[in-house]
Write a protein that holds these residues in place. Sequence first.
Motif, PDB file in Angstrom:
ATOM      1  N   UNK A   1       3.929  -6.289  12.714  1.00 36.01           N
ATOM      2  CA  UNK A   1       5.127  -7.244  12.045  1.00 36.01           C
ATOM      3  C   UNK A   1       5.698  -7.218  10.560  1.00 36.01           C
ATOM      4  N   UNK A   2       6.801  -6.695  10.981  1.00 35.54           N
ATOM      5  CA  UNK A   2       7.255  -5.870   9.528  1.00 35.54           C
ATOM      6  C   UNK A   2       7.379  -7.178   8.661  1.00 35.54           C
ATOM      7  N   UNK A   3       7.570  -6.927   6.874  1.00 34.30           N
ATOM      8  CA  UNK A   3       7.941  -8.092   6.660  1.00 34.30           C
ATOM      9  C   UNK A   3       8.212  -7.704   5.280  1.00 34.30           C
ATOM     10  N   UNK A   4       8.721  -8.277   4.246  1.00 32.87           N
ATOM     11  CA  UNK A   4       8.416  -7.948   2.538  1.00 32.87           C
ATOM     12  C   UNK A   4       9.528  -6.767   2.769  1.00 32.87           C
ATOM     13  N   UNK A   5      10.742  -7.188   2.457  1.00 32.54           N
ATOM     14  CA  UNK A   5      11.340  -6.217   2.640  1.00 32.54           C
ATOM     15  C   UNK A   5      12.711  -6.352   2.891  1.00 32.54           C
ATOM     16  N   UNK A   6      13.883  -5.327   2.599  1.00 28.27           N
ATOM     17  CA  UNK A   6      15.741  -6.225   3.108  1.00 28.27           C
ATOM     18  C   UNK A   6      15.408  -5.470   4.300  1.00 28.27           C
ATOM     19  N   UNK A   7      14.932  -5.101   4.920  1.00 35.22           N
ATOM     20  CA  UNK A   7      15.775  -4.222   6.204  1.00 35.22           C
ATOM     21  C   UNK A   7      14.325  -4.122   7.034  1.00 35.22           C
TER      22      UNK A   7
ATOM     23  N   UNK B   1       7.233   7.136 -10.047  1.00 35.12           N
ATOM     24  CA  UNK B   1       6.649   6.916  -8.463  1.00 35.12           C
ATOM     25  C   UNK B   1       6.252   5.566  -7.657  1.00 35.12           C
ATOM     26  N   UNK B   2       6.812   5.084  -6.769  1.00 34.56           N
ATOM     27  CA  UNK B   2       6.934   3.588  -6.549  1.00 34.56           C
ATOM     28  C   UNK B   2       5.329   3.261  -5.839  1.00 34.56           C
ATOM     29  N   UNK B   3       4.952   2.424  -5.556  1.00 30.76           N
ATOM     30  CA  UNK B   3       3.742   2.174  -5.103  1.00 30.76           C
ATOM     31  C   UNK B   3       3.036   1.786  -4.426  1.00 30.76           C
ATOM     32  N   UNK B   4       4.472   1.824  -3.368  1.00 27.51           N
ATOM     33  CA  UNK B   4       4.931   1.227  -1.679  1.00 27.51           C
ATOM     34  C   UNK B   4       5.121   2.375  -1.152  1.00 27.51           C
ATOM     35  N   UNK B   5       4.921   2.308   0.329  1.00 27.01           N
ATOM     36  CA  UNK B   5       4.895   3.333   1.290  1.00 27.01           C
ATOM     37  C   UNK B   5       6.059   4.313   1.922  1.00 27.01           C
TER      38      UNK B   5
ATOM     39  N   UNK C   1       0.523  -0.673   0.113  1.00 28.94           N
ATOM     40  CA  UNK C   1       0.077  -0.145  -0.324  1.00 28.94           C
ATOM     41  C   UNK C   1       0.196   1.178  -0.326  1.00 28.94           C
ATOM     42  N   UNK C   2      -0.005   2.340  -0.363  1.00 31.59           N
ATOM     43  CA  UNK C   2       1.238   3.937  -0.281  1.00 31.59           C
ATOM     44  C   UNK C   2      -0.045   4.724   0.276  1.00 31.59           C
TER      45      UNK C   2
ATOM     46  N   UNK D   1      -7.318  -0.448  12.917  1.00 35.66           N
ATOM     47  CA  UNK D   1      -7.015   0.894  14.127  1.00 35.66           C
ATOM     48  C   UNK D   1      -8.003  -0.379  15.007  1.00 35.66           C
ATOM     49  N   UNK D   2      -6.109  -0.571  16.092  1.00 41.08           N
ATOM     50  CA  UNK D   2      -6.618  -1.467  17.748  1.00 41.08           C
ATOM     51  C   UNK D   2      -6.990  -3.291  17.972  1.00 41.08           C
ATOM     52  N   UNK D   3      -5.985  -3.475  16.797  1.00 39.12           N
ATOM     53  CA  UNK D   3      -5.715  -5.116  16.439  1.00 39.12           C
ATOM     54  C   UNK D   3      -4.645  -5.663  16.528  1.00 39.12           C
ATOM     55  N   UNK D   4      -4.608  -6.813  17.396  1.00 37.21           N
ATOM     56  CA  UNK D   4      -3.382  -7.559  17.759  1.00 37.21           C
ATOM     57  C   UNK D   4      -2.598  -7.568  17.055  1.00 37.21           C
ATOM     58  N   UNK D   5      -2.449  -7.702  16.360  1.00 33.37           N
ATOM     59  CA  UNK D   5      -1.353  -8.377  15.409  1.00 33.37           C
ATOM     60  C   UNK D   5      -1.410  -7.209  13.993  1.00 33.37           C
ATOM     61  N   UNK D   6      -0.387  -6.400  13.457  1.00 34.67           N
ATOM     62  CA  UNK D   6      -0.407  -5.596  11.918  1.00 34.67           C
ATOM     63  C   UNK D   6       0.945  -6.434  11.411  1.00 34.67           C
ATOM     64  N   UNK D   7       0.637  -7.334  10.239  1.00 30.61           N
ATOM     65  CA  UNK D   7       1.430  -7.797   9.075  1.00 30.61           C
ATOM     66  C   UNK D   7       1.952  -6.319   8.356  1.00 30.61           C
ATOM     67  N   UNK D   8       2.860  -5.541   8.241  1.00 33.73           N
ATOM     68  CA  UNK D   8       3.110  -4.999   7.183  1.00 33.73           C
ATOM     69  C   UNK D   8       4.160  -4.996   6.103  1.00 33.73           C
ATOM     70  N   UNK D   9       3.883  -4.297   5.194  1.00 34.28           N
ATOM     71  CA  UNK D   9       5.527  -4.819   3.996  1.00 34.28           C
ATOM     72  C   UNK D   9       6.151  -3.322   4.899  1.00 34.28           C
ATOM     73  N   UNK D  10       7.837  -3.399   3.887  1.00 38.32           N
ATOM     74  CA  UNK D  10       8.599  -2.573   4.652  1.00 38.32           C
ATOM     75  C   UNK D  10       9.357  -1.999   3.170  1.00 38.32           C
TER      76      UNK D  10
END
Length: 454
Positions: free
Chosen positions: A421-427, A399-403, A184-185, A202-211
């Motif tokens: 939980x950060x995933x989908x990224x090198x760092x 222009x990137x499609x990512x945030x 997302x962006x 908002x307020x979920x127990x776990x958020x898994x996000x792209x980075x």
Amino acid sequence: MTTIEFFGGIGVIGSSKIMVSTPTARVLLDMGLDIPSDQDLFRAPVRERPGFELRDRLAVGYAPAIPGVYDPAQLPPAADLGRPDNRQTAVFLSHAHLDHDGALGFLRPDIPVYAHPDTVLLEAAITVSGTAGPGNRPDFTPIIGTVTVGDITVEAVPVDHDIPGACGFLVTTPDGTLAYTGDLNFHRDGAMRSRGFVDRVAGVDMLVTETTLLSFDVPADATVREPRSEAEILDLAAEAMTWAPGLALVSMYVRDVDRARRLIAHASAHGRVLIWPGQSAAVLHHYGVEDVVTWDHSRPQTSGHAEAVARAEAAGRGAIRTVSLDAVRARPSSYLVQPDVSDVPSLLDLPLAAPHRGPGTFVPFIHAQGEPLGPFMANWHTYLEWLDLLDISFVSIGSTGHATGEALHKMVADIHPGVVVPIHGFRPEALQVDVPRLLPEYGASYTLDGRKLS
């Protein structure tokens, strides 16, 4: 209890696969492949063996050993992974990018695959074009509202990305809630969908996000600017076309259907016809884009392009307009061409050298976030060498499609999950937030509060 497992997206951009399980049900969020890089064992010149794609990937660790998910017909005989899981199982696709949908062809045929209606239409167009991932294409079911899988419910929540139908998911289990951003962006076309996603989860127990954009260093003295808007991209494309007295080239990701529509219209407004390779034209035509143009039989293309055009036309949406190579050679200033980056020598067919242009004449390769995507791709440097040889100027307007990193940090603060939980990224460790953070291990099991299970 509910468990969460991560079978992809760990230290890489893409390959997302998140399994949410209870004793009676399983939900798999995305089924992607890694974006091919210079570290990929299956990068060119390696060609995958038809019918052996899954077993070869499993043999060298390029596909996760997830029990009860894979099509037994694509596995070695009597393989343990081919045994069915008694729990009700479903897959939910966030969007139609290779790093999220590329491994769907390996699934058991009895496992349903749900996606946004726009994604279902785009996946049909991709299948017609012959550019889908390996294996057998699944049947896609549009997700409208929520879907119940045993004791798990899944709600698709639209987000802004660079492709139609992009969604995040809100997963409700007996033990709590998990939100997954997909990709997302917060800068494209007002980002109303992404902002709605933030409010909804908002307020979920776990958020898994792209980075994704946290993967790259930004020099300390660099000027940080907001990503370009779609209007700015069109203005820059027009500037490059105006400066080019002859042919202009463009590269954009054809699955970004909205940008393709805009660029077709913008090229026309500046006196140029945008010509697509056959497979790209088939995607856009089948999706319903107007004024799509491709090459006629006079332009040598690989057989896949002609076959894709024939399938798209046979699907009942009418004929695709074509242009001859002679017409482009006669009036190069009237055309904007998207090359086939997998067939680099085909550049030599185009009027890019004498007598079609004078010395020092500006010929732009207008790179609008198309392939090759960047230096992390195996074909990037080779393609730039060809452009240099032909004296073609690389013009970056994408222009990137990512945030951005700033937007990701604000998103986490606004959602304020129990654990991120950060995933989908090198760092992924670059996501520094004031809520508990889990850097998951590949294949390990976790509870919704981030605890690792033995």
